[in-house]
Design a protein around this motif. Sequence first.
Motif, PDB file in Angstrom:
ATOM      1  N   ALA A  90       0.800  -1.054   0.111  1.00 48.50           N
ATOM      2  CA  ALA A  90      -0.022  -0.029   0.052  1.00 48.50           C
ATOM      3  C   ALA A  90       0.829   1.280   0.061  1.00 48.50           C
ATOM      4  O   ALA A  90       0.676   2.031   0.973  1.00 48.50           O
ATOM      5  CB  ALA A  90      -1.102  -0.020   1.321  1.00 48.50           C
ATOM      6  N   PRO A  91       1.553   1.446  -1.081  1.00 45.95           N
ATOM      7  CA  PRO A  91       2.502   2.736  -1.161  1.00 45.95           C
ATOM      8  C   PRO A  91       1.910   4.046  -1.177  1.00 45.95           C
ATOM      9  O   PRO A  91       2.302   4.765  -0.294  1.00 45.95           O
ATOM     10  CB  PRO A  91       3.324   2.526  -2.348  1.00 45.95           C
ATOM     11  N   SER A  92       0.485   4.013  -1.481  1.00 49.51           N
ATOM     12  CA  SER A  92      -0.198   5.573  -1.296  1.00 49.51           C
ATOM     13  C   SER A  92      -0.761   5.378   0.106  1.00 49.51           C
ATOM     14  O   SER A  92      -1.184   6.803   0.444  1.00 49.51           O
ATOM     15  CB  SER A  92      -1.056   5.449  -2.623  1.00 49.51           C
ATOM     16  N   LEU A  93      -0.914   4.627   0.933  1.00 42.86           N
ATOM     17  CA  LEU A  93      -1.244   4.615   2.222  1.00 42.86           C
ATOM     18  C   LEU A  93      -0.347   4.563   3.183  1.00 42.86           C
ATOM     19  O   LEU A  93      -0.117   3.497   3.926  1.00 42.86           O
ATOM     20  CB  LEU A  93      -2.638   3.555   2.434  1.00 42.86           C
ATOM     21  N   LEU A  94       0.205   5.742   3.470  1.00 47.79           N
ATOM     22  CA  LEU A  94       1.486   5.725   4.169  1.00 47.79           C
ATOM     23  C   LEU A  94       1.469   5.225   5.844  1.00 47.79           C
ATOM     24  O   LEU A  94       2.280   4.834   6.290  1.00 47.79           O
ATOM     25  CB  LEU A  94       2.097   7.111   4.326  1.00 47.79           C
ATOM     26  N   HIS A  96      -0.831   2.804   6.797  1.00 48.01           N
ATOM     27  CA  HIS A  96      -1.247   1.691   6.826  1.00 48.01           C
ATOM     28  C   HIS A  96      -0.038   0.609   7.264  1.00 48.01           C
ATOM     29  O   HIS A  96       0.995   0.439   6.731  1.00 48.01           O
ATOM     30  CB  HIS A  96      -1.660   1.216   5.382  1.00 48.01           C
ATOM     31  N   SER A  97      -0.217   0.354   8.302  1.00 48.56           N
ATOM     32  CA  SER A  97       0.868  -0.651   8.939  1.00 48.56           C
ATOM     33  C   SER A  97       0.499  -2.315   8.749  1.00 48.56           C
ATOM     34  O   SER A  97       1.428  -2.947   9.403  1.00 48.56           O
ATOM     35  CB  SER A  97       1.004  -0.336  10.566  1.00 48.56           C
ATOM     36  N   HIS A  98      -0.476  -2.722   8.096  1.00 48.62           N
ATOM     37  CA  HIS A  98      -0.921  -3.943   7.797  1.00 48.62           C
ATOM     38  C   HIS A  98      -1.120  -4.790   9.175  1.00 48.62           C
ATOM     39  O   HIS A  98      -0.736  -5.791   9.193  1.00 48.62           O
ATOM     40  CB  HIS A  98       0.098  -4.612   7.057  1.00 48.62           C
ATOM     41  N   ALA A  99      -1.628  -4.063   9.818  1.00 47.38           N
ATOM     42  CA  ALA A  99      -1.904  -4.603  11.483  1.00 47.38           C
ATOM     43  C   ALA A  99      -2.755  -5.735  11.395  1.00 47.38           C
ATOM     44  O   ALA A  99      -2.265  -6.978  12.063  1.00 47.38           O
ATOM     45  CB  ALA A  99      -2.225  -3.485  12.539  1.00 47.38           C
ATOM     46  N   TYR A 100      -3.632  -5.695  10.673  1.00 45.47           N
ATOM     47  CA  TYR A 100      -4.551  -6.842  10.712  1.00 45.47           C
ATOM     48  C   TYR A 100      -3.835  -8.165  10.198  1.00 45.47           C
ATOM     49  O   TYR A 100      -3.922  -8.999  10.807  1.00 45.47           O
ATOM     50  CB  TYR A 100      -5.932  -6.711  10.026  1.00 45.47           C
ATOM     51  N   GLN A 101      -3.048  -7.989   9.207  1.00 45.11           N
ATOM     52  CA  GLN A 101      -2.332  -9.120   8.446  1.00 45.11           C
ATOM     53  C   GLN A 101      -1.463  -9.530   9.433  1.00 45.11           C
ATOM     54  O   GLN A 101      -1.251 -10.883   9.518  1.00 45.11           O
ATOM     55  CB  GLN A 101      -1.734  -8.704   6.950  1.00 45.11           C
ATOM     56  N   ARG A 102      -0.567  -8.676   9.943  1.00 39.58           N
ATOM     57  CA  ARG A 102       0.404  -9.144  10.839  1.00 39.58           C
ATOM     58  C   ARG A 102      -0.249 -10.020  12.023  1.00 39.58           C
ATOM     59  O   ARG A 102       0.362 -11.055  12.469  1.00 39.58           O
ATOM     60  CB  ARG A 102       1.360  -8.130  11.595  1.00 39.58           C
ATOM     61  N   ARG A 123       5.109  -9.594  18.408  1.00 42.92           N
ATOM     62  CA  ARG A 123       5.915  -8.494  19.264  1.00 42.92           C
ATOM     63  C   ARG A 123       6.189  -7.245  18.262  1.00 42.92           C
ATOM     64  O   ARG A 123       6.670  -6.449  18.581  1.00 42.92           O
ATOM     65  CB  ARG A 123       7.500  -9.272  19.303  1.00 42.92           C
ATOM     66  N   SER A 124       5.607  -7.702  17.080  1.00 40.47           N
ATOM     67  CA  SER A 124       5.754  -6.364  16.108  1.00 40.47           C
ATOM     68  C   SER A 124       4.692  -5.454  16.560  1.00 40.47           C
ATOM     69  O   SER A 124       4.857  -4.074  15.872  1.00 40.47           O
ATOM     70  CB  SER A 124       5.220  -6.692  14.599  1.00 40.47           C
ATOM     71  N   PHE A 125       4.106  -5.373  17.781  1.00 39.12           N
ATOM     72  CA  PHE A 125       3.067  -4.346  18.067  1.00 39.12           C
ATOM     73  C   PHE A 125       3.602  -3.805  19.174  1.00 39.12           C
ATOM     74  O   PHE A 125       2.848  -3.008  20.015  1.00 39.12           O
ATOM     75  CB  PHE A 125       1.706  -4.886  18.361  1.00 39.12           C
ATOM     76  N   GLN A 126       5.011  -3.864  19.533  1.00 39.29           N
ATOM     77  CA  GLN A 126       5.548  -3.274  20.561  1.00 39.29           C
ATOM     78  C   GLN A 126       5.637  -1.924  20.286  1.00 39.29           C
ATOM     79  O   GLN A 126       5.542  -0.804  21.225  1.00 39.29           O
ATOM     80  CB  GLN A 126       6.762  -3.888  20.947  1.00 39.29           C
ATOM     81  N   VAL A 127       6.033  -1.598  19.192  1.00 39.79           N
ATOM     82  CA  VAL A 127       5.954  -0.196  18.471  1.00 39.79           C
ATOM     83  C   VAL A 127       4.490   0.294  18.014  1.00 39.79           C
ATOM     84  O   VAL A 127       4.283  -0.276  17.225  1.00 39.79           O
ATOM     85  CB  VAL A 127       7.295   0.106  17.747  1.00 39.79           C
ATOM     86  N   ILE A 128       3.817   1.244  18.571  1.00 47.67           N
ATOM     87  CA  ILE A 128       2.513   1.364  18.405  1.00 47.67           C
ATOM     88  C   ILE A 128       2.541   2.518  17.189  1.00 47.67           C
ATOM     89  O   ILE A 128       3.078   3.710  17.342  1.00 47.67           O
ATOM     90  CB  ILE A 128       1.750   1.793  19.770  1.00 47.67           C
ATOM     91  N   PHE A 129       1.811   2.094  16.233  1.00 45.14           N
ATOM     92  CA  PHE A 129       1.378   3.095  15.130  1.00 45.14           C
ATOM     93  C   PHE A 129      -0.133   3.053  15.496  1.00 45.14           C
ATOM     94  O   PHE A 129      -0.936   2.166  16.066  1.00 45.14           O
ATOM     95  CB  PHE A 129       1.615   2.562  13.685  1.00 45.14           C
ATOM     96  N   GLY A 130      -0.769   4.117  14.633  1.00 43.45           N
ATOM     97  CA  GLY A 130      -2.429   4.082  14.864  1.00 43.45           C
ATOM     98  C   GLY A 130      -3.064   3.047  14.532  1.00 43.45           C
ATOM     99  O   GLY A 130      -4.059   2.552  15.278  1.00 43.45           O
TER     100      GLY A 130
END
Length: 168
Positions: A90-94, A96-102, A123-130
């Motif tokens: 998702a290069p245009s959705l800056l 978007h962290s792909h949280a659900y897929q992770r 553990r990829s959720f240790q640093v929190i993005f929106g």
Amino acid sequence: NPTPGIQPIPTPELRDDLQLFYELLCALALGDAAAIRQVTRRMERVNLTAGVTSPIALRPIAQAAVALSRGDPALALALLDSLPPTGVQAPSLLQHSHAYQRFLRGEALASLGRHEEALGWFRSFQVIFGFDLPYRGPALYREAESLEALGRREEARGVYQRFLGLYA
């Protein structure tokens, strides 16, 4: 070109696809088998704009979520593996962290007994993005469960305490 740091407004087609996708997620969260079937049929009838070739691969993500809910983590993982690499998805959705897929990937791996691999995803959720915030608690809990499954009880205890600390 979108302005860096600004999330573009989705096209009407993408909004419709996202609406279906989120309806499916709600049905899955509620465990509503009839609604899952209904939304899945609706998704199959429309040609999702956000298919494998577009920025957000909603169809395989939705299929992976359904497979996981039906107790087929191997299929869920195969569907997630079919997705383009996260960095170009998702290069245009800056933001978007792909949280659900992770999170789905971590769940599938843990369900397959591949706890060491699952730990990295949880553990990829240790640093929190929106977009990561809703998964912080569940990821900590699942991390602790995976540590327990690996026999690492003291480490699991610390993670369970961090999980409980989120709600204190």
